[in-house]
Design a protein around this motif. Structure first.
Motif, short mmCIF file in Angstrom:
data_model
loop_
_atom_site.label_atom_id
_atom_site.label_comp_id
_atom_site.label_asym_id
_atom_site.label_seq_id
_atom_site.Cartn_x
_atom_site.Cartn_y
_atom_site.Cartn_z
N TRP A 32 0.83 -1.20 0.00
CA TRP A 32 0.00 0.00 0.00
C TRP A 32 0.87 1.26 0.00
N SER A 33 1.88 1.28 0.87
CA SER A 33 2.76 2.45 0.95
C SER A 33 3.61 2.58 -0.31
N ALA A 34 4.01 1.45 -0.89
CA ALA A 34 4.81 1.50 -2.13
C ALA A 34 4.00 2.08 -3.28
N VAL A 35 2.74 1.64 -3.39
CA VAL A 35 1.89 2.08 -4.50
C VAL A 35 1.48 3.53 -4.35
N LEU A 36 1.17 3.96 -3.12
CA LEU A 36 0.67 5.31 -2.90
C LEU A 36 1.75 6.33 -2.57
N ILE A 37 2.90 5.87 -2.03
CA ILE A 37 3.91 6.82 -1.56
C ILE A 37 5.25 6.63 -2.27
N MET A 38 5.86 5.46 -2.10
CA MET A 38 7.26 5.29 -2.52
C MET A 38 7.48 5.55 -4.00
N TYR A 39 6.83 4.78 -4.84
CA TYR A 39 7.07 4.90 -6.27
C TYR A 39 6.52 6.20 -6.85
N PRO A 40 5.26 6.60 -6.56
CA PRO A 40 4.79 7.86 -7.14
C PRO A 40 5.59 9.08 -6.69
N THR A 41 5.99 9.11 -5.40
CA THR A 41 6.76 10.26 -4.92
C THR A 41 8.15 10.28 -5.54
N LEU A 47 8.95 9.06 -8.45
CA LEU A 47 8.72 9.49 -9.83
C LEU A 47 8.51 11.00 -9.90
N ALA A 48 7.75 11.54 -8.95
CA ALA A 48 7.50 12.98 -8.94
C ALA A 48 8.79 13.77 -8.74
N VAL A 49 9.65 13.32 -7.83
CA VAL A 49 10.92 14.00 -7.56
C VAL A 49 11.81 13.98 -8.81
N ILE A 50 11.90 12.81 -9.45
CA ILE A 50 12.75 12.70 -10.65
C ILE A 50 12.18 13.54 -11.79
N LEU A 99 4.05 21.50 -15.58
CA LEU A 99 3.53 21.09 -16.89
C LEU A 99 4.53 20.21 -17.62
N LEU A 100 5.81 20.60 -17.59
CA LEU A 100 6.82 19.79 -18.27
C LEU A 100 6.97 18.43 -17.60
N SER A 101 6.94 18.41 -16.26
CA SER A 101 7.03 17.14 -15.53
C SER A 101 5.86 16.23 -15.87
N THR A 102 4.66 16.79 -15.89
CA THR A 102 3.46 16.01 -16.21
C THR A 102 3.51 15.48 -17.63
N THR A 103 3.96 16.32 -18.55
CA THR A 103 4.07 15.89 -19.96
C THR A 103 5.04 14.73 -20.10
N THR A 112 -1.25 8.28 -12.60
CA THR A 112 -2.21 9.17 -11.94
C THR A 112 -1.72 9.60 -10.56
N ALA A 113 -1.21 8.64 -9.77
CA ALA A 113 -0.71 8.96 -8.43
C ALA A 113 0.48 9.92 -8.52
N THR A 114 1.35 9.72 -9.51
CA THR A 114 2.52 10.60 -9.67
C THR A 114 2.10 12.02 -10.00
N ILE A 115 1.16 12.19 -10.89
CA ILE A 115 0.71 13.53 -11.29
C ILE A 115 0.06 14.26 -10.11
N LEU A 116 -0.69 13.53 -9.29
CA LEU A 116 -1.31 14.15 -8.11
C LEU A 116 -0.24 14.65 -7.14
N ILE A 117 0.80 13.84 -6.91
CA ILE A 117 1.86 14.23 -5.97
C ILE A 117 2.68 15.39 -6.52
N LEU A 118 2.82 15.48 -7.86
CA LEU A 118 3.54 16.59 -8.47
C LEU A 118 2.95 17.94 -8.07
N CYS A 119 1.66 17.94 -7.79
CA CYS A 119 0.95 19.21 -7.55
C CYS A 119 0.94 19.63 -6.08
#
Length: 490
Positions: A107-116, A118-121, A146-150, A356-363
């Motif tokens: 649960w933490s990997a799917v919602l926190i570890m990997y999306p976050t 990905l967002a940082v990178i 915008l560039l990160s999301t793209t 989807t989780a990555t884009i949400l954390i980006l914001c």
């Protein structure tokens, strides 16, 4: 004559076995180094220096961080050959502690570890691409998002379209990070040879920019740990390793000290051209380094780092979607995430969830806080897994363990782990505590979604997802694939 043939065959078999063992060691070494060295080294130096408070202490944090990773790697090597299952931490914890703890890790990997991560990178990618266009200020917030999301959307599309495209991008863009690091280290060493090492002089290196504290030092280790993430990757390939009892420890003893040396030399190179204040004020450290030392060739640095981060996003998308896929096949996530596209055989639903989780954390956060956030949860999962090693020894003392590390190794790691997490939570209660709360929300989800077997189903989400993504459960024989119907299992 028969004895001579037997002698020759025995000698030939021995040589082939030795050659395979050496080849395996080289492959393990390459895999380990390439997976640890990533875009984190272009992100974390600023955070490490900020929390460590001085140049000298930040370098000590980088060296000790590599040592802690070596201890953890040895523990994971034992778990990898003792519990030969794919899925890494998730599989080990599920086997040792049961479904609930394994689900919380997943649960933490799917919602926190990997999306976050990905967002940082992705944010680092956009910062390094845009920084040359804004040399005197930070790139606009909207532009970086915008560039990160793209970038994330494009790479999600690539991985949804073809597995081959995804792996080719990974192979090609790996060159970027190696090129950037080699260039930084060589230029930095030339600077030092010319006598430009004022910030590294022992008398000034330990002059603290601000008053140090145990909590800030703990956060410095969290920042460094982000750059070292990937040290636990070797345990994913233990089933395919020739002579794992010998080759896994050897690969760890060689690769992690080498990575530690590379990271330390990279930071030394940074300080050969930048003062601590300049490094802390820089939004893209490698770009600032290139502008100061490379002259007309300064464009090489942002391009190399952009290539590195682009490949990093692709790699994390690939592995995170496979973790969702693995968890769904175990029944810990919706069955839809265990399905693949009928023609391209890619896990489209899992990739869309990660995207989807990555884009949400980006914001919702900046790079610095996101690193503390994800590193805290990463360390928490590492500690639980290594505590499982001790519990498993007590639970099954007679189990055959091809690799059995000294008890001082896991105990030392867990002592450091407890101190680090305790003081990190004390120093950043909101950032670190938020990750802990999100992890614990998985408890009711587990009992409702996994344990409750006779739930009423109003709408078949699996059926709708199958129709939308054109996906089915993987089958060995294409003739066994059933057509999509409303009677499909949820």
């Amino acid at each position: 004559m028969q004895n001579i043939y037997l002698f020759l065959n025995t000698g030939l078999s021995s040589q082939i076995s030795q050659l395979m063992s050496t080849l395996t060691l080289l492959i393990l070494f390459f895999v380990s180094v390439c997976n640890i060295i990533g875009s984190g080294i272009f992100i974390s130096p600023k955070g490490v220096l900020d929390h460590a408070g001085s140049v000298g202490f930040s370098l000590i944090v980088w060296v000790l961080g590599g040592g802690i990773c070596a201890l953890g790697s040895l523990c994971y090597a034992e778990l990898g050959v003792t519990i030969p299952k794919s899925g890494g931490d998730y599989s080990y914890v599920t086997e040792i502690f049961g479904g609930l703890v394994g689900f919380l890790l997943l649960w933490s990997a799917v919602l926190i570890m990997y999306p976050t991560t990905l967002a940082v990178i992705a944010l680092t990618f956009s910062n390094y691409v845009l920084q040359p266009a804004f040399p005197d200020c930070l790139p606009p917030y909207i532009a970086t998002r915008l560039l990160s999301t793209t970038c994330v959307l494009f790479l999600t599309w690539v991985n949804c379209s073809s597995v081959r495209w995804g792996t080719r991008i990974q192979d090609i863009f790996t060159v970027g990070k190696l090129l950037a690091l080699v260039l930084i280290i060589i230029v930095g060493m030339i600077q030092i040879a010319k006598g430009h090492y004022d910030a590294l002089d022992p008398q000034t290196a330990f002059e603290f920019i601000k008053d140090p504290s145990v909590g800030q030092i703990a956060l410095a280790f969290l920042q460094a740990s982000f750059a070292y993430s990937g040290w636990n990757f070797l345990n994913y390939v233990t089933e395919e390793v020739v002579e794992p009892r010998k080759n896994l420890p050897r690969a760890i003893y060689i690769s992690i000290p080498l990575v530690t040396l590379v990271y330390t030399l990279t930071n030394i190179a940074y300080f050969s051209s930048m003062s601590p204040q300049e490094l802390l004020e820089s939004n893209a450290v490698a770009v600032t380094f290139g502008e100061k030392l490379l002259g007309v060739f300064s464009w090489v640095m942002p391009i190399s780092v952009a290539l590195s981060t682009f490949g990093g996003i692709n790699g994390y998308l690939f592995t995170s979607s496979r973790l969702c896929f693995s968890g769904a096949r175990e029944g810990h996530l919706p069955y839809l995430l265990a399905m693949i596209h009928l023609k391209s055989c890619t896990p489209i639903p899992a990739l869309l969830v990660c995207c989807t989780a990555t884009i949400l954390i980006l914001c919702i956060g900046d790079t610095h806080n996101l690193i503390n956030y994800v590193s805290f949860i990463n360390y928490l999962s590492y500690g639980v897994t290594i505590a499982g090693l001790l519990y498993y020894r007590w639970k099954k003392p007679k189990l055959v363990r091809p690799i059995k590390v000294n008890l001082l190794v896991p105990c030392s790691y867990l002592v450091f782990w407890a101190v680090l997490l305790g003081f990190s939570l004390y120093s950043e209660p909101v950032v670190c505590g938020m990750g802990l709360v999100i992890m614990l929300t998985g408890v009711p989800i587990y009992f409702i979604g996994v344990q409750w077997k006779n739930k009423p189903h109003c709408i078949s989400i699996t059926y709708l997802g199958q129709k939308l993504c054109y996906v089915v459960f993987p089958q060995d024989d294409p003739s066994e694939i059933q057509p999509l119907t409303e009677k499909s299992e949820l």
